[in-house]
Motif scaffolding. Structure first.
Motif, mmCIF file in Angstrom:
data_model
loop_
_atom_site.group_PDB
_atom_site.id
_atom_site.type_symbol
_atom_site.label_atom_id
_atom_site.label_comp_id
_atom_site.label_asym_id
_atom_site.label_seq_id
_atom_site.Cartn_x
_atom_site.Cartn_y
_atom_site.Cartn_z
ATOM 1 N N MET A 257 52.084 46.400 25.410
ATOM 2 C CA MET A 257 53.489 46.322 25.810
ATOM 3 C C MET A 257 53.861 47.392 26.832
ATOM 4 S SD MET A 257 55.328 45.564 22.135
ATOM 5 C CE MET A 257 54.910 44.115 21.158
ATOM 6 N N LYS A 258 53.087 48.485 26.852
ATOM 7 C CA LYS A 258 53.410 49.593 27.754
ATOM 8 C C LYS A 258 52.316 49.888 28.777
ATOM 9 C CE LYS A 258 56.645 52.234 24.877
ATOM 10 N NZ LYS A 258 56.968 53.582 24.338
ATOM 11 N N TYR A 259 51.067 49.614 28.402
ATOM 12 C CA TYR A 259 49.960 50.020 29.258
ATOM 13 C C TYR A 259 49.051 48.838 29.575
ATOM 14 C CZ TYR A 259 51.473 54.547 27.425
ATOM 15 O OH TYR A 259 52.220 55.634 27.052
ATOM 16 N N ASP A 260 48.784 48.636 30.868
ATOM 17 C CA ASP A 260 47.920 47.539 31.287
ATOM 18 C C ASP A 260 46.460 47.776 30.928
ATOM 19 O OD1 ASP A 260 50.059 46.195 32.280
ATOM 20 O OD2 ASP A 260 49.701 46.690 34.390
ATOM 21 N N TRP A 261 46.083 49.060 30.712
ATOM 22 C CA TRP A 261 44.679 49.330 30.417
ATOM 23 C C TRP A 261 44.265 48.784 29.062
ATOM 24 C CZ3 TRP A 261 44.284 52.048 25.974
ATOM 25 C CH2 TRP A 261 45.298 52.959 25.647
ATOM 26 N N ALA A 262 45.246 48.297 28.284
ATOM 27 C CA ALA A 262 44.910 47.687 26.984
ATOM 28 C C ALA A 262 44.009 46.466 27.153
ATOM 29 C CB ALA A 262 46.186 47.299 26.251
ATOM 30 N N LYS A 263 44.010 45.876 28.354
ATOM 31 C CA LYS A 263 43.188 44.682 28.573
ATOM 32 C C LYS A 263 41.697 44.992 28.507
ATOM 33 C CE LYS A 263 43.322 45.058 33.642
ATOM 34 N NZ LYS A 263 43.796 44.390 34.883
ATOM 35 N N THR A 276 42.987 28.417 26.208
ATOM 36 C CA THR A 276 42.994 26.969 25.960
ATOM 37 C C THR A 276 44.414 26.410 25.901
ATOM 38 O OG1 THR A 276 43.017 27.225 23.543
ATOM 39 C CG2 THR A 276 40.864 27.185 24.631
ATOM 40 N N GLY A 277 45.407 27.243 26.230
ATOM 41 C CA GLY A 277 46.789 26.806 26.187
ATOM 42 C C GLY A 277 47.465 27.042 24.864
ATOM 43 N N GLU A 278 46.761 27.647 23.916
ATOM 44 C CA GLU A 278 47.312 27.871 22.582
ATOM 45 C C GLU A 278 48.084 29.186 22.518
ATOM 46 O OE1 GLU A 278 47.794 26.191 18.802
ATOM 47 O OE2 GLU A 278 46.815 25.386 20.574
ATOM 48 N N LEU A 279 47.562 30.235 23.181
ATOM 49 C CA LEU A 279 48.181 31.552 23.183
ATOM 50 C C LEU A 279 48.289 32.050 24.616
ATOM 51 C CD1 LEU A 279 46.079 33.125 20.279
ATOM 52 C CD2 LEU A 279 48.408 32.251 20.090
ATOM 53 N N GLN A 280 48.865 33.251 24.761
ATOM 54 C CA GLN A 280 48.973 33.889 26.059
ATOM 55 C C GLN A 280 48.145 35.161 26.083
ATOM 56 O OE1 GLN A 280 50.582 32.686 28.819
ATOM 57 N NE2 GLN A 280 50.770 30.890 27.523
ATOM 58 N N PRO A 281 47.485 35.467 27.219
ATOM 59 C CA PRO A 281 46.772 36.740 27.327
ATOM 60 C C PRO A 281 47.720 37.914 27.079
ATOM 61 C CG PRO A 281 46.193 35.275 29.141
ATOM 62 C CD PRO A 281 47.334 34.624 28.421
ATOM 63 N N LEU A 282 47.207 38.968 26.476
ATOM 64 C CA LEU A 282 48.038 40.120 26.156
ATOM 65 C C LEU A 282 48.604 40.780 27.404
ATOM 66 C CD1 LEU A 282 46.096 41.900 23.255
ATOM 67 C CD2 LEU A 282 48.183 40.539 23.114
ATOM 68 N N VAL A 283 47.807 40.820 28.463
ATOM 69 C CA VAL A 283 48.230 41.453 29.706
ATOM 70 C C VAL A 283 48.166 40.426 30.825
ATOM 71 C CG1 VAL A 283 47.769 43.308 31.360
ATOM 72 C CG2 VAL A 283 47.372 43.690 28.911
ATOM 73 N N GLU A 284 49.223 40.364 31.608
ATOM 74 C CA GLU A 284 49.282 39.393 32.695
ATOM 75 C C GLU A 284 48.152 39.645 33.684
ATOM 76 O OE1 GLU A 284 52.505 37.710 35.994
ATOM 77 O OE2 GLU A 284 53.063 39.288 34.581
ATOM 78 N N GLY A 285 47.530 38.564 34.109
ATOM 79 C CA GLY A 285 46.436 38.686 35.064
ATOM 80 C C GLY A 285 45.060 38.579 34.443
ATOM 81 N N MET A 286 44.976 38.639 33.104
ATOM 82 C CA MET A 286 43.689 38.480 32.446
ATOM 83 C C MET A 286 43.192 37.050 32.625
ATOM 84 S SD MET A 286 44.233 40.579 28.854
ATOM 85 C CE MET A 286 42.652 39.994 28.202
ATOM 86 N N THR A 287 41.902 36.894 32.854
ATOM 87 C CA THR A 287 41.299 35.577 33.024
ATOM 88 C C THR A 287 40.124 35.413 32.067
ATOM 89 O OG1 THR A 287 39.748 36.340 34.728
ATOM 90 C CG2 THR A 287 41.928 35.583 35.472
ATOM 91 N N LEU A 288 39.648 34.183 31.947
ATOM 92 C CA LEU A 288 38.501 33.917 31.079
ATOM 93 C C LEU A 288 37.284 34.702 31.540
ATOM 94 C CD1 LEU A 288 37.173 32.365 28.772
ATOM 95 C CD2 LEU A 288 36.761 30.474 30.368
ATOM 96 N N GLY A 289 37.064 34.736 32.848
ATOM 97 C CA GLY A 289 35.925 35.475 33.385
ATOM 98 C C GLY A 289 36.007 36.959 33.078
ATOM 99 N N PHE A 290 37.219 37.515 33.181
ATOM 100 C CA PHE A 290 37.419 38.934 32.876
ATOM 101 C C PHE A 290 37.083 39.217 31.420
ATOM 102 C CE2 PHE A 290 40.187 42.190 31.051
ATOM 103 C CZ PHE A 290 39.876 43.287 31.842
ATOM 104 N N SER A 291 37.598 38.384 30.497
ATOM 105 C CA SER A 291 37.358 38.603 29.066
ATOM 106 C C SER A 291 35.880 38.490 28.721
ATOM 107 C CB SER A 291 38.180 37.607 28.239
ATOM 108 O OG SER A 291 39.559 37.882 28.327
ATOM 109 N N ILE A 292 35.207 37.513 29.293
ATOM 110 C CA ILE A 292 33.778 37.350 29.030
ATOM 111 C C ILE A 292 33.003 38.572 29.515
ATOM 112 C CG2 ILE A 292 31.722 36.032 29.663
ATOM 113 C CD1 ILE A 292 33.452 33.529 29.655
ATOM 114 N N THR A 293 33.378 39.098 30.696
ATOM 115 C CA THR A 293 32.714 40.287 31.234
ATOM 116 C C THR A 293 32.897 41.489 30.310
ATOM 117 O OG1 THR A 293 33.054 39.514 33.504
ATOM 118 C CG2 THR A 293 32.563 41.851 33.201
ATOM 119 N N VAL A 294 34.135 41.693 29.839
ATOM 120 C CA VAL A 294 34.416 42.808 28.926
ATOM 121 C C VAL A 294 33.612 42.666 27.639
ATOM 122 C CG1 VAL A 294 36.209 43.904 27.512
ATOM 123 C CG2 VAL A 294 36.711 43.270 29.875
#
Length: 317
Positions: A257-263, A276-294
């Motif tokens: 809610m306060k820090y983008d580095w939480a992603k 999949t359209g069920e929820l929203q990423p915690l931080v705007e701008g997160m993508t599937l590719g980003f999450s898989i990389t992390v």
């Protein structure tokens, strides 16, 4: 390698606790299904054609009014998606699913994947540490097998156990749902992805949901396995892993809610159903590719720590 995995599998199922965990999962699914069946409102399945369209239109108007009165609200994006889905229903004459069905019950029980994660963590936390506690690690290491193969066989066994529990959860949910609620009306699942509403096959959607949720099991089991291998303490591994399993996501939400580095947190990326359209990423701008990389980075770090420490540890004492 196969014989090593087979040996670890036999060890797991030689413990009464393993059958207790499976029994608890079975009781949970049947118990929840029974409660839902006997508390179900019988009138929900008798919604007429005109009624559901009128109710859907009223919901759209209510959501639009809420957005106009609360611009920039926390749930703004979610509500906009619900408006788009409901408008798509009206345009394509797709009636909302009424009452319970097999697949709505299966979808609800996806929330119990955390229990599968809990049981898998318990196995992962003890599979290495218990060898040191009981002194049986010496019997393993005197065999002409590399330490890497020994540790890898244990990790693969943990994953197989977690997958087995997940299959039990999915299959039992499907069976109990079919017996108690029937197949339903066969309507497709509507999801909002990349700015558009899509129709998805309900069965394939549920399978995909369970597979994506299994990522959480894999990562938490890997963490518990790493702690077990590094510190040789199953209690520590279970305690830390369970605390993070149940509190990590909540803490990450507050931080986001306060820090983008939480992603970059592990727990901001374990639930891939947000794509999949069920929820929203915690931080705007997160993508599937980003999450898989992390996730891959965390996965590699956990394994490097586990294998390097295990290979170098002196177990002569």
């Amino acid at each position: 390698m196969f014989n090593l995995i087979k040996n670890e599998w036999i060890k797991i199922f030689s413990r009464p606790g393993t059958y207790v965990m499976i029994g608890l999962l079975v009781v949970l699914v049947i118990g929840v299904g029974s409660v839902m069946k006997f508390t179900e409102n019988p009138d929900t399945s008798n919604v007429s054609e005109g009624d559901w369209k009128q109710q859907t239109q009223m919901q759209i108007e209510s959501d639009k009014q809420y957005l106009s009165e609360n611009p920039g609200g926390m749930n703004e994006q979610y509500i906009e998606q619900q408006i788009a889905i409901n408008e798509y229903r009206l345009e394509n004459d797709i009636k909302p699913e009424s009452g319970q069905s097999t697949w709505s019950f299966v979808n609800f029980n996806a929330n119990f994947v955390e229990f599968v994660g809990l049981f898998t963590i318990i196995i992962a936390a003890g599979i290495v540490a218990s060898e040191f506690t009981w002194g049986t690690i010496k019997l393993l290491l005197i065999r002409p097998i590399s330490r890497t193969k020994i540790l890898l066989s244990k990790y693969i066994t943990v994953l197989l156990f977690g997958i087995s529990l997940l299959l039990i959860l999915f299959a039992l949910s499907s069976l109990v749902g079919a017996v108690l609620f029937g197949a339903g009306d066969g309507q497709p699942r509507l999801v909002y992805i990349d700015g558009a509403v899509e129709e998805q096959n309900m069965v394939l959607y549920q399978i995909k949901t369970y597979l994506l949720k299994s990522i959480l099991i894999t990562m938490m089991a890997t963490m518990a396995f790493m702690i077990s291998a590094v510190f040789r303490n199953s209690s520590l591994a279970i305690g830390i892993s369970l605390f993070l399993l149940f509190m990590g996501g909540t803490a990450t939400q507050f931080i986001s809610m306060k820090y983008d580095w939480a992603k970059y947190s592990l727990f901001a990326n374990t639930d891939l159903t947000m794509y999949t359209g069920e929820l929203q990423p915690l931080v705007e701008g997160m993508t599937l590719g980003f999450s898989i990389t992390v996730l891959i980075i965390y996965f590699v770090i956990f394994h490097l720590l586990a294998f390097i420490v295990f290979k170098k540890r002196d177990v002569a004492a």
